[in-house]
Design a protein around this motif. Structure first.
Motif, PDB file in Angstrom:
ATOM      1  N   TRP A   1      -0.861  10.478  14.354  1.00 28.83           N
ATOM      2  CA  TRP A   1      -2.066  10.555  15.322  1.00 28.83           C
ATOM      3  C   TRP A   1      -3.024  11.702  14.914  1.00 28.83           C
ATOM      4  CZ3 TRP A   1      -2.809  15.062  18.667  1.00 28.83           C
ATOM      5  CH2 TRP A   1      -3.762  14.988  19.762  1.00 28.83           C
ATOM      6  N   ARG A   2      -2.286  13.036  14.472  1.00 27.87           N
ATOM      7  CA  ARG A   2      -3.008  14.019  14.288  1.00 27.87           C
ATOM      8  C   ARG A   2      -3.919  13.768  12.942  1.00 27.87           C
ATOM      9  NH1 ARG A   2      -6.346  16.733  13.743  1.00 27.87           N
ATOM     10  NH2 ARG A   2      -6.647  18.994  14.301  1.00 27.87           N
ATOM     11  N   TYR A   3      -3.333  13.070  12.004  1.00 27.90           N
ATOM     12  CA  TYR A   3      -4.189  12.910  10.703  1.00 27.90           C
ATOM     13  C   TYR A   3      -5.778  11.937  11.136  1.00 27.90           C
ATOM     14  CZ  TYR A   3      -5.419  10.305   6.477  1.00 27.90           C
ATOM     15  OH  TYR A   3      -6.059   9.717   5.315  1.00 27.90           O
TER      16      TYR A   3
ATOM     17  N   THR B   1       0.666  -1.149   0.145  1.00 25.87           N
ATOM     18  CA  THR B   1       0.139   0.053   0.157  1.00 25.87           C
ATOM     19  C   THR B   1       0.728   1.247   0.042  1.00 25.87           C
ATOM     20  OG1 THR B   1      -1.701  -1.087   1.627  1.00 25.87           O
ATOM     21  CG2 THR B   1      -1.911   1.111   1.129  1.00 25.87           C
ATOM     22  N   ILE B   2       2.032   1.343   0.842  1.00 27.37           N
ATOM     23  CA  ILE B   2       2.879   2.327   0.850  1.00 27.37           C
ATOM     24  C   ILE B   2       3.548   2.724  -0.561  1.00 27.37           C
ATOM     25  CG2 ILE B   2       4.861   3.430   2.171  1.00 27.37           C
ATOM     26  CD1 ILE B   2       4.220   1.717   4.548  1.00 27.37           C
ATOM     27  N   GLY B   3       3.865   1.538  -1.048  1.00 28.08           N
ATOM     28  CA  GLY B   3       4.464   1.449  -2.413  1.00 28.08           C
ATOM     29  C   GLY B   3       3.523   2.370  -3.573  1.00 28.08           C
TER      30      GLY B   3
ATOM     31  N   LYS C   1      -3.401   4.926   8.706  1.00 31.22           N
ATOM     32  CA  LYS C   1      -2.836   6.316   8.903  1.00 31.22           C
ATOM     33  C   LYS C   1      -1.344   6.211   8.800  1.00 31.22           C
ATOM     34  CE  LYS C   1      -4.983   7.536  12.784  1.00 31.22           C
ATOM     35  NZ  LYS C   1      -5.308   8.747  13.662  1.00 31.22           N
ATOM     36  N   PHE C   2      -0.598   5.269   9.185  1.00 28.46           N
ATOM     37  CA  PHE C   2       0.991   5.340   9.265  1.00 28.46           C
ATOM     38  C   PHE C   2       1.100   5.100   7.850  1.00 28.46           C
ATOM     39  CE2 PHE C   2       2.699   1.325   8.453  1.00 28.46           C
ATOM     40  CZ  PHE C   2       1.517   0.399   8.613  1.00 28.46           C
ATOM     41  N   GLN C   3       0.409   4.334   7.065  1.00 27.53           N
ATOM     42  CA  GLN C   3       0.950   3.724   5.613  1.00 27.53           C
ATOM     43  C   GLN C   3       0.769   5.229   4.867  1.00 27.53           C
ATOM     44  OE1 GLN C   3      -2.112   0.947   5.052  1.00 27.53           O
ATOM     45  NE2 GLN C   3      -0.743  -0.787   5.044  1.00 27.53           N
TER      46      GLN C   3
ATOM     47  N   ILE D   1      15.187  11.177  18.080  1.00 28.07           N
ATOM     48  CA  ILE D   1      14.169  10.906  18.987  1.00 28.07           C
ATOM     49  C   ILE D   1      13.046  11.868  18.655  1.00 28.07           C
ATOM     50  CG2 ILE D   1      13.247  11.775  21.234  1.00 28.07           C
ATOM     51  CD1 ILE D   1      16.277  10.770  22.349  1.00 28.07           C
ATOM     52  N   TYR D   2      13.608  13.158  18.267  1.00 30.30           N
ATOM     53  CA  TYR D   2      12.716  14.230  17.596  1.00 30.30           C
ATOM     54  C   TYR D   2      11.722  13.933  16.580  1.00 30.30           C
ATOM     55  CZ  TYR D   2      11.884  19.365  16.632  1.00 30.30           C
ATOM     56  OH  TYR D   2      11.051  20.657  16.595  1.00 30.30           O
ATOM     57  N   ALA D   3      12.729  13.049  15.460  1.00 33.63           N
ATOM     58  CA  ALA D   3      11.517  12.600  14.355  1.00 33.63           C
ATOM     59  C   ALA D   3      10.553  11.538  14.996  1.00 33.63           C
ATOM     60  CB  ALA D   3      12.816  11.828  13.502  1.00 33.63           C
ATOM     61  N   ALA D   4      11.046  10.806  15.807  1.00 36.30           N
ATOM     62  CA  ALA D   4       9.906   9.591  16.440  1.00 36.30           C
ATOM     63  C   ALA D   4       8.624  10.450  16.725  1.00 36.30           C
ATOM     64  CB  ALA D   4      10.750   8.981  17.437  1.00 36.30           C
ATOM     65  N   ILE D   5       8.881  11.488  17.691  1.00 34.91           N
ATOM     66  CA  ILE D   5       8.094  12.162  18.253  1.00 34.91           C
ATOM     67  C   ILE D   5       7.115  12.872  17.249  1.00 34.91           C
ATOM     68  CG2 ILE D   5       7.226  14.254  19.622  1.00 34.91           C
ATOM     69  CD1 ILE D   5       9.826  13.376  21.359  1.00 34.91           C
ATOM     70  N   ILE D   6       7.896  13.781  16.358  1.00 36.13           N
ATOM     71  CA  ILE D   6       7.030  14.489  15.408  1.00 36.13           C
ATOM     72  C   ILE D   6       6.260  13.710  14.481  1.00 36.13           C
ATOM     73  CG2 ILE D   6       7.363  15.801  13.351  1.00 36.13           C
ATOM     74  CD1 ILE D   6       7.337  17.567  15.632  1.00 36.13           C
ATOM     75  N   LEU D   7       6.798  12.584  14.074  1.00 39.21           N
ATOM     76  CA  LEU D   7       6.151  11.780  13.078  1.00 39.21           C
ATOM     77  C   LEU D   7       4.985  10.783  13.547  1.00 39.21           C
ATOM     78  CD1 LEU D   7       9.099  10.164  10.938  1.00 39.21           C
ATOM     79  CD2 LEU D   7       7.214  11.830  10.146  1.00 39.21           C
ATOM     80  N   SER D   8       4.918  10.649  15.043  1.00 38.89           N
ATOM     81  CA  SER D   8       3.997   9.900  15.551  1.00 38.89           C
ATOM     82  C   SER D   8       2.698  10.960  15.809  1.00 38.89           C
ATOM     83  CB  SER D   8       4.418   9.499  17.181  1.00 38.89           C
ATOM     84  OG  SER D   8       5.627   8.698  17.019  1.00 38.89           O
TER      85      SER D   8
END
Lengths: 372, 243
Positions: A366-368, A3-5, A220-222, A355-362
Motif C-alpha cells: 500500500w505504501r509503495y 513479471t515477478i520472475g 505494486k504487489f508484483q 497474521i503479522y506478515a499479512a499486515i506488514i506486507l499489505s
C-alpha cells in the motif's frame, strides 16, 4: 507471475554481481557464530576474591580453603586492612571481598551466630547476582559441614533436612553456548535479510531507476514480491548454513523437526523482510533506512529475550513484545532445537506471525507509491 | 503526421505549496509529431512531463494521454508510453542484454520477441559487441542512446524524453536526433523537453514555457515569423526577457 520472475531474476543477477555480497553471506555467519557465541556468555569462570581474615583461626582458614577449592573463585590477595581491600575492589582488580571478623571461630564453636561479610562489586547486576549465589553456595556447604561435625560431637542424631535434587532438562550441562547459538542465528538471518531488502528499494530511488519502473505497468504487489523473494531465499539459506556450522563447531542439539523450524522461519522472514521493505518504501535515502532499521533492530533484539528471559521483564515490556518479531522466533527456535517442540506447541506463535506478515506486507504494498 | 490529438491538456495546474509550477497549461500534441517542450531551467517542464507519465498527480485540470484519462486510467496509459528521465535510468551493474530483458519483460514481451527485437536493435546501431558489456562501463553518449532505445523497445505510442541530450557532445546529440527521427518515422509520437534551441529546430512544433506558463506554441518557422527573428535562440530570449 512472469513479471515477478523477471524482477527476481534481475535482483539475483545484481546481488551476485556485487563482489562484496558473497563474502558477506558466507563470512558473516562464521564470524558471528564464532565470536558471539563464545563472547556472549554469562558463565562465571574467574571471580577474583580478596580476603580480610581477622580471625586467623582453623575455621576461618577452612572456609577460605573452601573458596580456593571452588573452580569459580581465584583468591588473589589477603590483607588485614579493610581499606586496602576496598581499594582492590575500587580499582577493579577484584570482584568480591570476603571479610571474616575476629571471633568467628569462637562464636561458631560456642553455638552463637557467627558472621562473615561479602562485599560484591555490583556494577554489573547479573555478574553480582551470580557471584553472590556462588559464594552463598560455598558458605552453605561450609555451614552444613560445621553443623554436622559439631552436632555429632554433642548428640549423635541423624540430621533431618529437605534435600533438593536438581535435574536440568533440555540443556543438562547448562551449556550457555547451546542457549546462545539459536538466538544469534535469529539475529544473523534478520540482519542479512532485512537490511539487504530495505537498502535495495531505496537504492533504486537514489539511482533513479525506480522512476523507470514506475512508468511501466508493473503492479505494486508484483514489485514488492519481486523484491522480497530473493532476500527471503538468501536468509533461508543463511539459516541452513548457520545451523550446519553450529552443528559442526558447537555440536548444538537439533532435537525438533527441521521442517517445523524452517516453516516457522519462512513466516518469520516474511515479517522481518516486510518491515525492511516498508521502511524502504517510506525513506528516500539509504542513510535514513540505516538509521531507522538500526533503531528497530537494536530495540527488538534487546527486548527479544536473547540475553534476558522475557518472563522477567516488566508487564509493559512483555506487551511491547507482541509486535516484536524477534521475540517470537527467539522463543520458537530454542523450543524446537533444544526441546524438540512440535508444530502444535508453536502453533500460536506461528499463526500470530502469519497474521503479522499479512499486515506488514499489505502495508508495504500500500505504501509503495508509483505516483508521487 | 495527422491532426488527431494524442495528448490533450486542459487547464493543468500543479502547485507545490504556494509555488505554482504549472499555471493553467493548455495544449494538444498530435499523433506522430515531434513535439518540443522548451523552457529555461525551472520553468516547469519536468513537472509537466512527470504528470503526463503518471509519476506525479496534477493539482487540477483535465488530461488525456493516448485516449486515457490521467486520473482513472493511469495504468492503461503506462502500457502505451515510454519514458526517459533526466536521471540516467538503466541499471549500471547490468549488461545491455540484461537491461533490455528486464524492462521489456516487465512490459510483457515474450522472450522470443525480446530476442528478435534485440538482434534488430544491435544490428541497426551496429553495437553487437556491446550486448554483454555492463552499462556502467559505457561512455555517456552511448548510455543515453541505449536508454532511448530501451524506452521505445516495447513500441509505445508516445515516448516522453526529459532533456535526453544533457551533457553530451554535439556529434552525439546529432546522432541522438537521428534516432528520434527514426522512431517518429515508425509512428511513435515524440514529446521532448530541452533547453538547446538548436534542437528546437528539429521539432515539428514547439511550445515555450516561461515561469510555469506556456507563452508560445507553433512550428519553429511560425514562431520565427511571429517574433520577426532569424533563429529560435532569439525567439526564446525575447519571450524569456519579456516576463
Amino acid at each position: 507471475m512472469r513479471t515477478i520472475g523477471i524482477i527476481i531474476r534481475k535482483e539475483f543477477i545484481q546481488i551476485f554481481r556485487d563482489k562484496t555480497m558473497l563474502p558477506i553471506i558466507i563470512v558473516m555467519p562464521f564470524v558471528q557464530l564464532l565470536v558471539l557465541v563464545f563472547a556472549a556468555t554469562f558463565e562465571m569462570k574467574q571471580i577474583n576474591m580478596v580476603i580480610v581474615d581477622q580471625d586467623q583461626s582453623a575455621s576461618s582458614r577452612r572456609l577460605i580453603s573452601k573458596f580456593e577449592g571452588s573452580p569459580f573463585f581465584t583468591i588473589d590477595g589477603s590483607t588485614f586492612s579493610d581499606e586496602q581491600a576496598n581499594d582492590e575492589l575500587l580499582a577493579g582488580r577484584s570482584d568480591i571481598i570476603l571479610k571474616i571478623p575476629n571471633g568467628f571461630e569462637k562464636n561458631l564453636v560456642s553455638g552463637e551466630v557467627s558472621d562473615v561479610q561479602l562485599l560484591v562489586n555490583a556494577i554489573n547486576a547479573t555478574v553480582a547476582g551470580l557471584t553472590n549465589a556462588y559464594s552463598n553456595y560455598v558458605i552453605a556447604d561450609f555451614n552444613k559441614q560445621m553443623i554436622s561435625e559439631n552436632v555429632n560431637i554433642i548428640q549423635p542424631v541423624k540430621l533431618k533436612s529437605v534435600d533438593v535434587t536438581y535435574s536440568y532438562w533440555y540443556n543438562p550441562e547448562l551449556n550457555y553456548k547451546i542457549y546462545m547459538l539459536p538466538g544469534i542465528l535469529v539475529i544473523l538471518i534478520t540482519i542479512i535479510g532485512a537490511f539487504l531488502a530495505a537498502l535495495n528499494i531505496v537504492r533504486e530511488k537514489e539511482m533513479g531507476t525506480i522512476e523507470q519502473i514506475n512508468v511501466t505497468p508493473v503492479q505494486k504487489f508484483q514489485f514488492i514480491t519481486g523484491k522480497l523473494v530473493p532476500f527471503w531465499i538468501i536468509a533461508m539459506f543463511e539459516l541452513g548454513f548457520g545451523l550446519t556450522l553450529g552443528k559442526i563447531i558447537f555440536d548444538i542439539p537439533i532435537v525438533g523437526n527441521l521442517g517445523v523450524l524452517f516453516g516457522f522461519a519462512g513466516v518469520y522472514l516474511l515479517v522481518a523482510l516486510g518491515l525492511g521493505l516498508l521502511v524502504s518504501t517510506m525513506a528516500s535515502t539509504q542513510q535514513q533506512v540505516m538509521f531507522i532499521i538500526f533503531f528497530f533492530l537494536l530495540t527488538f533484539i534487546m527486548m527479544s529475550g536473547i540475553f534476558t528471559p522475557v518472563e522477567s521483564m516488566p508487564d509493559w515490556a512483555q506487551k511491547v513484545n507482541i509486535i516484536n518479531p524477534f521475540a517470537y522466533f527467539m522463543r520458537v527456535i530454542r523450543m524446537v532445537l533444544l526441546k524438540g517442540s512440535g508444530f502444535r506447541d508453536i502453533s500460536r506463535e506461528f499463526f500470530s506471525l502469519l497474521i503479522y506478515a499479512a499486515i506488514i506486507l499489505s502495508l508495504a504494498v500500500w505504501r509503495y507509491r508509483k505516483t508521487a | 503526421m495527422t491532426n488527431k490529438p494524442i495528448i490533450k491538456v486542459e487547464n493543468l495546474v500543479k502547485k507545490f505549496g504556494n509555488f505554482v509550477a504549472n499555471d493553467h497549461l493548455n495544449f494538444e500534441v498530435y499523433e506522430g509529431e515531434i513535439f518540443g517542450f522548451l523552457g529555461a531551467n525551472g520553468a516547469g517542464k519536468t513537472t509537466a512531463i512527470r504528470i503526463l507519465c503518471g509519476l506525479s498527480t496534477p493539482t487540477s485540470g483535465n488530461l488525456n494521454v493516448a485516449g486515457f484519462d490521467i486520473y482513472k486510467q493511469t495504468e492503461l496509459i503506462k502500457r502505451n508510453i515510454g519514458y526517459m528521465s533526466q536521471k540516467f535510468s538503466l541499471y549500471e551493474n547490468l549488461t545491455l542484454k540484461e537491461n533490455i530483458r528486464f524492462y521489456a519483460g516487465i512490459y510483457g514481451l515474450s522472450s522470443k520477441e525480446i530476442n528478435k527485437r534485440m538482434d534488430n536493435l544491435l544490428e541497426t546501431l551496429k553495437i553487437g559487441d556491446l550486448r554483454d558489456k555492463l552499462i556502467g562501463s559505457l561512455p555517456l553518449g552511448w548510455k543515453q542512446k541505449l536508454a532511448f532505445s530501451v524506452a521505445i523497445f516495447h513500441r509505445p505510442r508516445i515516448v516522453f524524453l526529459d532533456e535526453p541530450t544533457g551533457g553530451v557532445d554535439p556529434i552525439t546529440r546529432r546522432q541522438f536526433w537521428d534516432l528520434i527521427y527514426q522512431a517518429a518515422n515508425d509512428g511513435i509520437t515524440i514529446f521532448v523537453t530541452t533547453h538547446y534551441m538548436d534542437e528546437a529546430e528539429y521539432c515539428d512544433r514547439v511550445s515555450i514555457m516561461v515561469d510555469g506558463r506556456i507563452e508560445a506554441l507553433d512550428t519553429p518557422a511560425g514562431l520565427k515569423k511571429t517574433y520577426k527573428v532569424s533563429n529560435m535562440d532569439e525567439v526564446f530570449l525575447k519571450l524569456a526577457r519579456a516576463s
